[in-house]
Structure formats: C-alpha cells, structure tokens
Design an enzyme around this catalytic site. Structure first.
Site, PDB file in Angstrom:
ATOM      1  N   HIS A 204       0.793  -1.232   0.000  1.00 33.27           N
ATOM      2  CA  HIS A 204       0.000   0.000   0.000  1.00 33.27           C
ATOM      3  C   HIS A 204       0.826   1.283   0.000  1.00 33.27           C
ATOM      4  CE1 HIS A 204       0.977   0.055   4.278  1.00 33.27           C
ATOM      5  NE2 HIS A 204       0.738   1.347   4.212  1.00 33.27           N
TER       6      HIS A 204
HETATM    7  C1  UD1 Z   1      -1.806   5.614   5.544  1.00 33.26           C
HETATM    8  C2  UD1 Z   1      -0.528   6.133   6.243  1.00 33.26           C
HETATM    9  C3  UD1 Z   1       0.477   5.008   6.371  1.00 33.26           C
HETATM   10  C4  UD1 Z   1      -0.133   3.769   6.980  1.00 33.26           C
HETATM   11  C5  UD1 Z   1      -1.367   3.375   6.191  1.00 33.26           C
HETATM   12  C6  UD1 Z   1      -2.035   2.139   6.745  1.00 33.26           C
HETATM   13  C7  UD1 Z   1      -0.023   8.517   5.859  1.00 33.26           C
HETATM   14  C8  UD1 Z   1       0.854   9.462   5.148  1.00 33.26           C
HETATM   15  N1  UD1 Z   1       0.083   7.218   5.476  1.00 33.26           N
HETATM   16  O1  UD1 Z   1      -1.481   5.290   4.200  1.00 33.26           O
HETATM   17  O2  UD1 Z   1       1.559   5.456   7.191  1.00 33.26           O
HETATM   18  O3  UD1 Z   1       0.809   2.708   6.949  1.00 33.26           O
HETATM   19  O4  UD1 Z   1      -2.280   4.472   6.216  1.00 33.26           O
HETATM   20  O5  UD1 Z   1      -3.019   1.649   5.861  1.00 33.26           O
HETATM   21  O6  UD1 Z   1      -0.776   8.930   6.712  1.00 33.26           O
HETATM   22  N2  UD1 Z   1      -8.803   5.000   0.985  1.00 33.26           N
HETATM   23  C9  UD1 Z   1     -10.049   4.453   0.775  1.00 33.26           C
HETATM   24  N3  UD1 Z   1     -10.701   3.914   1.837  1.00 33.26           N
HETATM   25  C10 UD1 Z   1     -10.165   3.893   3.092  1.00 33.26           C
HETATM   26  C11 UD1 Z   1      -8.886   4.438   3.276  1.00 33.26           C
HETATM   27  C12 UD1 Z   1      -8.214   4.985   2.217  1.00 33.26           C
HETATM   28  O7  UD1 Z   1     -10.575   4.456  -0.334  1.00 33.26           O
HETATM   29  O8  UD1 Z   1     -10.815   3.418   4.034  1.00 33.26           O
HETATM   30  C13 UD1 Z   1      -8.094   5.636  -0.136  1.00 33.26           C
HETATM   31  C14 UD1 Z   1      -7.921   7.138   0.108  1.00 33.26           C
HETATM   32  O9  UD1 Z   1      -9.022   7.846  -0.322  1.00 33.26           O
HETATM   33  C15 UD1 Z   1      -6.669   7.446  -0.707  1.00 33.26           C
HETATM   34  C16 UD1 Z   1      -5.871   6.164  -0.617  1.00 33.26           C
HETATM   35  O10 UD1 Z   1      -6.777   5.131  -0.227  1.00 33.26           O
HETATM   36  O11 UD1 Z   1      -6.979   7.718  -2.045  1.00 33.26           O
HETATM   37  C17 UD1 Z   1      -4.729   6.255   0.347  1.00 33.26           C
HETATM   38  O12 UD1 Z   1      -5.175   6.602   1.657  1.00 33.26           O
HETATM   39  P1  UD1 Z   1      -4.265   7.523   2.616  1.00 33.26           P
HETATM   40  O13 UD1 Z   1      -4.966   7.711   3.884  1.00 33.26           O
HETATM   41  O14 UD1 Z   1      -3.799   8.728   1.876  1.00 33.26           O
HETATM   42  O15 UD1 Z   1      -2.933   6.698   2.834  1.00 33.26           O
HETATM   43  P2  UD1 Z   1      -2.640   5.165   3.095  1.00 33.26           P
HETATM   44  O16 UD1 Z   1      -1.976   4.585   1.889  1.00 33.26           O
HETATM   45  O17 UD1 Z   1      -3.809   4.423   3.621  1.00 33.26           O
END
Ligand code: UD1
Length: 360
Positions: A204
């Site tokens: 991820h």
């Molecule tokens: C975040 C953390 C990372 C942690 C990870 C655990 C930061 C910078 N990164 O990364 O340290 O290891 O969480 O999973 O804070 N999304 C969904 N549904 C959800 C959650 C996320 O669709 O329930 C999508 C978001 O809209 C976004 C993408 O996934 O487009 C990434 O989510 P984001 O919270 O930016 O970072 P993670 O990769 O989850």
C-alpha cells in the site's frame, strides 16, 4: 483525573489503540476521549476494527479523507484545534507516523498541551516517505516518547533528544500486546479458496503505488512467484484504485486478490501463511510475532532488528531478490528466538507513564 485525548485515523492505529485504550481503562485516574480523523473510512478499513476489538467509540468523527497530504493534514489541524478547545485535555496521545499523527501533535503543541507519542524514535532515513517526515516532526513535538525498541531510543539519542525537555520511555511494542491478546480470537476470512499453503502479500505504500510502470513490474514479479506458490493478497484501497485506473498486467490465477481483511482475520492468515511479503511496517513485526519469515518490498525498514536477526529481507522492487529470498526462507526457515518487542506489557507501561505528571 488525567484526561487523555487520543487521535486515531488509519488502520494500524485502531489496532494500537485497542491495546492501549484497554490499559488506560484498567488504570484508575485516567480518562480517555477518542477522536477519529476519518483518514480511513471504508467499513472494512475502520468500523470493523472498532467492533471486533471493542475499541471505545470515538466522541469526535472528523470525516477528513481522500485529500492531498497538505490539505488533509491542514484540515485535521484546524478541526483538532476546536476539539482541543472544547476538551482541554492533560495529554494528547498520537500513534505512529500518519498524517493524523502529525496533525494531532501539531495542534496540541500550538496550544501547549503536552504530546505523548506511541512508536517514537523509528526512522527509515528516507525523507521521501511521508511517514518519515510525520514521525520526525511528531517526535520533536512530543513530551513523552514511547519507544518500542532499543534502536528507536538510539535514534532519538543520536538526534540530541536527551537535551530536549522530554522523557524517553522504553515500552516494547503495543502491536505485540495486541497480537498476544487477540491471537486466540482469530477468525477465518470469508473467502472460500484459501489454499493450504500460501504466501501472504500486502502492498500500500505511496512509493510502491504511485507509478503504474513500477507497479506493473511488481505484478510481473508476483506472477513469477506464483509459479512456485499460491499468493493471498488482501488489497488496500489505494492499491485497488491503481489497479482499476491503470492498464496493468493481469495477476496470475494463483494470486488470490481479496478485499482488505479485519485484524482478527489477518491474525488467522498470519498463523497459517508460509511467508509474509509486504511493504507495511506493522506486518513486518506481526510476521515475527507469528514466527514467519518476511520479505519487505522496500529498500529500508524502521524495524532493522528483524533484518539483523535474519527474519526479514529487504528486496525493494527487485524481483530476483524476491524470488531468491522466498527460496532461501523456504529452504532455511529462521530460528525465531523472540524478545525483540518487549514482554507484551507495553500498553500498561504507557498507561503508567501517562498517570505520572511530568509537567510539575
Ligand atoms: C496511511 C498512512 C500510512 C499507513 C497506512 C495504513 C499517511 C501518510 N500514510 O497510508 O503510514 O501505513 O495508512 O493503511 O498517513 N482510501 C479508501 N478507503 C479507506 C482508506 C483509504 O478508499 O478506508 C483511499 C484514500 O481515499 C486514498 C488512498 O486510499 O486515495 C490512500 O489513503 P491515505 O490515507 O492517503 O494513505 P494510506 O496509503 O492508507
């Protein structure tokens, strides 16, 4: 009564909070108010963790998600300032290295509310990672630094933290507490075709999911691995988006892509997998808790003691390294001796430190 305002927002923080919130409830004189920033919002990434692990419901739900880093952190900062005005806690507690962590630490320190950081002192020494920026800033703003490992303490000392007005506490790892507590409540995931032998894969990280060309290479490497073994791949929403939006090679039939699993389901898979392959920080440790070798899809790790002990190999995106490491671990399983992450009482140590008032 000492009031602690705790910030959670992303999946690994729910697991950590499950362990620490229980220890806080068990200690008299402590009261906790939970704030969920909303960073992770899908039911499978958030609600299921609160339900299965009986984490107290958050008093505040900020619903801030799916934004670029600056906008996400900025909106959280603004919203948390209001919560802090209303609650006036004695401590702000934050976990790990996410944007929610940094927003919490920054909001509190601007209001002179002391910050307690769980998982302090970890470093990847890769400033391209948003997590590295978040954890360095959060540590510097914290009054209580809860370090899971010896290495974390060494990192803080090397950065001069002994000269700052803060207290460094070696706690052990709260994720180890959680694994010990929930291990015998593991649940089989709702997927019919779980093979008898498989490798558990998660990806991820931004660095691995930003560029479709690089991710295409990773798919090819995973497909090569799938010639040797079945691969079970619970896919994070970030990775799912990339796979959906970009024209990428198909996964081979032996790669089983499933939805993200709950923590209790993950424990079930960890118990049964042959090898863990991941770019997650938490999964590297969980592999070790379950005495499973781990191949890390990054060039560096915060959990260097796993590599030093021979439990973990860093392969970045190098497919040759991946295949060699898999063969190595299959032919020579490591001998796990334990003890790297404490005694399973990290949460109790944290609750005790929070009830001592160091501000006097
Ligand atoms: C975040 C953390 C990372 C942690 C990870 C655990 C930061 C910078 N990164 O990364 O340290 O290891 O969480 O999973 O804070 N999304 C969904 N549904 C959800 C959650 C996320 O669709 O329930 C999508 C978001 O809209 C976004 C993408 O996934 O487009 C990434 O989510 P984001 O919270 O930016 O970072 P993670 O990769 O989850």
């Amino acid at each position: 009564m000492t009031k602690i305002l705790t910030i959670v927002g992303a999946r690994p923080q729910f697991i950590k909070a499950a362990a620490v919130s229980r220890a806080i409830q068990e200690r008299s004189g402590l009261q906790e108010v939970l704030v969920h920033t909303g960073q992770h919002f899908d039911a499978g990434m958030s609600r299921v963790f609160f339900e299965q692990m009986q984490i107290p419901g958050p008093k505040y739900q900020l619903n801030i998600h799916s934004l670029p880093h600056g906008a996400m952190t900025g909106r959280m900062l603004e919203a948390l300032e209001e919560v802090l005005q209303a609650e006036q806690p004695d401590w702000m507690m934050v976990y790990g290295d996410t944007n929610s962590t940094l927003a919490g630490a920054l909001a509190a320190s601007k209001m002179h509310i002391p910050v307690a950081h769980v998982e302090a002192g970890l470093r990847s020494f890769n400033m391209q990672m948003p997590e590295e920026v978040n954890r360095i800033m959060t540590d510097r703003l914290s009054r209580l630094l809860f370090c899971p490992t010896e290495k974390a303490i060494n990192n803080l000392e090397a950065e001069g933290f002994r000269n700052f007005h803060c207290r460094i506490v070696r706690t052990g790892d709260v994720m180890y507490d959680a694994a010990l507590f929930f291990r015998n409540r593991a649940i089989k995931p709702d997927y019919e075709n779980i093979p008898d032998h498989f490798v558990l894969l998660t990806i991820h990280r931004e660095e691995n999911t930003r560029d479709p060309h690089l991710f295409a290479d990773m798919i090819r490497a995973i497909n090569l691995l799938a010639e040797k073994t079945d691969v079970l791949f619970p896919m994070h929403p970030r990775t799912r988006k990339l796979v959906k939006d970009a024209h990428l090679p198909a996964f081979s039939q032996k790669v089983h892509v499933i939805d993200p699993v709950s923590y209790l389901e993950m424990l079930w898979l960890l118990e049964r997998t042959d090898v863990v392959i991941t770019d997650s920080g938490g999964m590297q440790k969980e592999a070790c808790f379950f005495e499973k070798p781990c191949i890390t899809l990054r060039g560096e790790t915060e959990w260097v003691e796993l590599v030093d002990a021979g439990y973990n190999r860093l392969c970045g995106r190098d497919s040759t390294c991946l295949l060699e490491a898999y063969d190595h671990f299959t032919n020579n399983p490591p001998n796990f001796t334990g003890g790297l992450y404490g005694k399973g009482n990290a949460s109790a140590i944290i609750a005790e430190a929070l009830s001592e008032d160091i501000r006097k």
